[in-house]
Design an enzyme around this catalytic site. Structure first.
Site, PDB file in Angstrom:
ATOM      1  N   ALA A  66     -46.042 113.609  72.092  1.00 18.48           N
ATOM      2  CA  ALA A  66     -44.705 113.961  72.551  1.00 18.48           C
ATOM      3  C   ALA A  66     -44.432 115.404  72.134  1.00 18.48           C
ATOM      4  CB  ALA A  66     -43.680 113.021  71.931  1.00 18.48           C
ATOM      5  N   GLY A 109     -48.243 110.297  71.438  1.00 16.36           N
ATOM      6  CA  GLY A 109     -47.930 109.829  72.784  1.00 16.36           C
ATOM      7  C   GLY A 109     -49.113 109.995  73.742  1.00 16.36           C
ATOM      8  N   GLU A 112     -51.142 107.003  73.169  1.00 22.61           N
ATOM      9  CA  GLU A 112     -50.386 105.873  73.741  1.00 22.61           C
ATOM     10  C   GLU A 112     -50.501 105.861  75.264  1.00 22.61           C
ATOM     11  OE1 GLU A 112     -46.791 107.046  71.454  1.00 22.61           O
ATOM     12  OE2 GLU A 112     -46.699 104.936  70.884  1.00 22.61           O
ATOM     13  N   GLU A 132     -48.118 110.441  64.019  1.00 26.57           N
ATOM     14  CA  GLU A 132     -46.658 110.458  63.894  1.00 26.57           C
ATOM     15  C   GLU A 132     -46.184 110.412  62.447  1.00 26.57           C
ATOM     16  OE1 GLU A 132     -48.317 108.709  66.175  1.00 26.57           O
ATOM     17  OE2 GLU A 132     -47.236 108.733  68.091  1.00 26.57           O
TER      18      GLU A 132
HETATM   19  N1  CO8 Z   1     -45.616 119.286  70.876  1.00 18.08           N
HETATM   20  C1  CO8 Z   1     -45.296 120.538  71.164  1.00 18.08           C
HETATM   21  N2  CO8 Z   1     -46.182 121.566  71.129  1.00 18.08           N
HETATM   22  C2  CO8 Z   1     -47.448 121.289  70.795  1.00 18.08           C
HETATM   23  C3  CO8 Z   1     -47.860 119.987  70.478  1.00 18.08           C
HETATM   24  C4  CO8 Z   1     -46.879 118.933  70.527  1.00 18.08           C
HETATM   25  N3  CO8 Z   1     -47.186 117.652  70.295  1.00 18.08           N
HETATM   26  N4  CO8 Z   1     -49.171 120.007  70.166  1.00 18.08           N
HETATM   27  C5  CO8 Z   1     -49.562 121.291  70.294  1.00 18.08           C
HETATM   28  N5  CO8 Z   1     -48.526 122.067  70.672  1.00 18.08           N
HETATM   29  C6  CO8 Z   1     -48.528 123.516  70.908  1.00 18.08           C
HETATM   30  C7  CO8 Z   1     -48.563 124.288  69.618  1.00 18.08           C
HETATM   31  O1  CO8 Z   1     -47.260 124.379  69.069  1.00 18.08           O
HETATM   32  C8  CO8 Z   1     -49.110 125.606  70.069  1.00 18.08           C
HETATM   33  O2  CO8 Z   1     -48.065 126.329  70.689  1.00 18.08           O
HETATM   34  P1  CO8 Z   1     -47.886 127.920  70.381  1.00 18.08           P
HETATM   35  O3  CO8 Z   1     -49.139 128.538  70.970  1.00 18.08           O
HETATM   36  O4  CO8 Z   1     -46.649 128.244  71.124  1.00 18.08           O
HETATM   37  O5  CO8 Z   1     -47.808 128.050  68.897  1.00 18.08           O
HETATM   38  C9  CO8 Z   1     -50.099 125.211  71.169  1.00 18.08           C
HETATM   39  O6  CO8 Z   1     -49.730 123.896  71.585  1.00 18.08           O
HETATM   40  C10 CO8 Z   1     -51.529 125.152  70.689  1.00 18.08           C
HETATM   41  O7  CO8 Z   1     -51.599 124.296  69.546  1.00 18.08           O
HETATM   42  P2  CO8 Z   1     -52.277 124.727  68.157  1.00 18.08           P
HETATM   43  O8  CO8 Z   1     -52.168 126.199  67.958  1.00 18.08           O
HETATM   44  O9  CO8 Z   1     -51.737 123.848  67.089  1.00 18.08           O
HETATM   45  O10 CO8 Z   1     -53.805 124.367  68.490  1.00 18.08           O
HETATM   46  P3  CO8 Z   1     -54.940 123.891  67.446  1.00 18.08           P
HETATM   47  O11 CO8 Z   1     -56.200 123.880  68.253  1.00 18.08           O
HETATM   48  O12 CO8 Z   1     -54.865 124.676  66.189  1.00 18.08           O
HETATM   49  O13 CO8 Z   1     -54.537 122.366  67.067  1.00 18.08           O
HETATM   50  C11 CO8 Z   1     -53.795 120.110  67.510  1.00 18.08           C
HETATM   51  C12 CO8 Z   1     -54.512 121.363  68.043  1.00 18.08           C
HETATM   52  C13 CO8 Z   1     -54.640 119.479  66.398  1.00 18.08           C
HETATM   53  C14 CO8 Z   1     -53.683 119.138  68.683  1.00 18.08           C
HETATM   54  C15 CO8 Z   1     -52.411 120.495  66.969  1.00 18.08           C
HETATM   55  O14 CO8 Z   1     -51.747 121.233  67.951  1.00 18.08           O
HETATM   56  C16 CO8 Z   1     -51.546 119.326  66.587  1.00 18.08           C
HETATM   57  O15 CO8 Z   1     -51.731 118.731  65.538  1.00 18.08           O
HETATM   58  N6  CO8 Z   1     -50.557 118.993  67.455  1.00 18.08           N
HETATM   59  C17 CO8 Z   1     -49.564 117.988  67.162  1.00 18.08           C
HETATM   60  C18 CO8 Z   1     -50.151 116.600  67.236  1.00 18.08           C
HETATM   61  C19 CO8 Z   1     -49.095 115.564  66.912  1.00 18.08           C
HETATM   62  O16 CO8 Z   1     -48.577 115.481  65.803  1.00 18.08           O
HETATM   63  N7  CO8 Z   1     -48.773 114.697  67.883  1.00 18.08           N
HETATM   64  C20 CO8 Z   1     -47.822 113.611  67.711  1.00 18.08           C
HETATM   65  C21 CO8 Z   1     -46.505 114.013  68.239  1.00 18.08           C
HETATM   66  S1  CO8 Z   1     -45.292 112.749  67.936  1.00 18.08           S
HETATM   67  C22 CO8 Z   1     -45.473 111.653  69.198  1.00 18.08           C
HETATM   68  O17 CO8 Z   1     -46.331 111.780  70.019  1.00 18.08           O
HETATM   69  C23 CO8 Z   1     -44.514 110.511  69.241  1.00 18.08           C
HETATM   70  C24 CO8 Z   1     -44.905 109.526  70.324  1.00 18.08           C
HETATM   71  C25 CO8 Z   1     -43.751 108.733  70.772  1.00 18.08           C
HETATM   72  C26 CO8 Z   1     -43.748 108.648  72.283  1.00 18.08           C
HETATM   73  C27 CO8 Z   1     -43.061 109.840  72.871  1.00 18.08           C
HETATM   74  C28 CO8 Z   1     -43.139 109.898  74.359  1.00 18.08           C
HETATM   75  C29 CO8 Z   1     -42.488 111.093  75.004  1.00 18.08           C
END
Ligand code: CO8
Length: 258
Positions: A66, A109, A112, A132
């Protein structure tokens, strides 16, 4: 074909192909994307020319969850009233088989979403997780339930409580992933599977999906009873007569989805 901003929609013969398209944000699932994905899948579900649907992301990420930027400042009331569940339910309502083609990250998500599909095909570089907990929340769209059913309680607890990622090999060993393929062949293989499914008699195909899903929704005896009724009902279809006649006459069947 309708046009969207956050998903790309194409057809490959009888296969609908939906590509998540927010590459700069790792395909983070914001409200617009979830809505457009639901619309795209529902449109394919309603299209007689389509027999199965593939959902894929990009090379680096299927979807990293998400949209954290969108969620960060939201209150309980915001999240409660937005009820993104309604958009997700449109995927669950799809009667045609959904194949998830996962390369790179399928997190939160994103994991999921993959689990809402009927078959997950993964590239060797795919990584799955429910991180999460590291954000102070828990999975919100069925992750705890579907993961526990897919990989069992021990591994589901491990992933959900630590937020760690598992690689494609572990995901395949654990039963989350149906098939592992080299990254460069992912889309091709997913489409081949969907195309094979689309070539088979559709009434039986939709009944089969419904029957397998019943295994997760009902006690064994109820599920088996529902399966038996569907099995019997399929003898009322033309495709059953055609499929069995073609076998006995040693020729290729001509299914008409009737
Ligand atoms: N949301 C928003 N932006 C994101 C997300 C995210 N989940 N994941 C990555 N991005 C963005 C980063 O902020 C970054 O943006 P910017 O260039 O503007 O700084 C860009 O994508 C590239 O990401 P990274 O620089 O972090 O890239 P890396 O290669 O270093 O890392 C990862 C990749 C490991 C995937 C890392 O980005 C990460 O850990 N992302 C978050 C993962 C996460 O915690 N996901 C869970 C989110 S909570 C959730 O999903 C709740 C589910 C409930 C259902 C919801 C349905 C809508």
């Amino acid at each position: 074909t309708p046009s969207f901003e956050t998903v790309l929609v194409e057809t490959r013969g009888a296969v609908g192909l939906v590509t998540l398209n927010r590459p700069k944000a790792m395909n983070a699932l914001n409200a617009q994307l979830v809505r457009e994905l639901g619309d795209a899948v529902a449109a394919f579900d309603a299209d007689d020319a389509i027999g199965a649907v593939v959902i894929r992301g990009g090379e680096k990420a299927f979807a990293a969850g998400a949209d954290i930027r969108e969620m960060a400042e939201q209150s309980f009331s915001d999240v409660y009233l937005a009820d993104l569940g309604a958009a997700w339910r449109r995927l669950l309502d799809c009667r045609k088989p959904l194949v998830a083609a996962v390369s790179g990250y399928a997190l939160g998500g994103g994991c999921e979403l993959a689990m809402m599909c009927d078959i997950i095909i993964a590239a060797e570089d795919a990584r799955f997780g429910q991180p999460e907990i590291t954000l102070g929340i828990i999975p919100g769209f069925g992750g705890t339930q579907r993961l526990a059913r897919a990989v069992g309680k021990a591994k589901a607890m491990d992933l959900v409580l630590t937020g760690r990622m598992m690689d494609a090999q572990e995901a395949e060993r654990s039963g989350l992933v149906a098939r592992l393929v080299p990254a460069e062949r992912l889309t091709e293989e997913a489409i081949a599977i969907a195309d094979r499914i689309a070539s088979l008699p559709r009434v039986a195909t939709l009944s089969a999906k419904e029957a397998v899903n019943a295994a997760f929704e009902s006690p064994l005896s109820e599920g088996a009873r529902a399966e038996r009724r569907s099995f019997q009902a399929l003898f009322a279809t033309e495709d059953q007569k055609e499929g069995m006649a073609a076998f006995l006459e040693k020729r290729k069947p001509q299914f008409r989805n009737r």
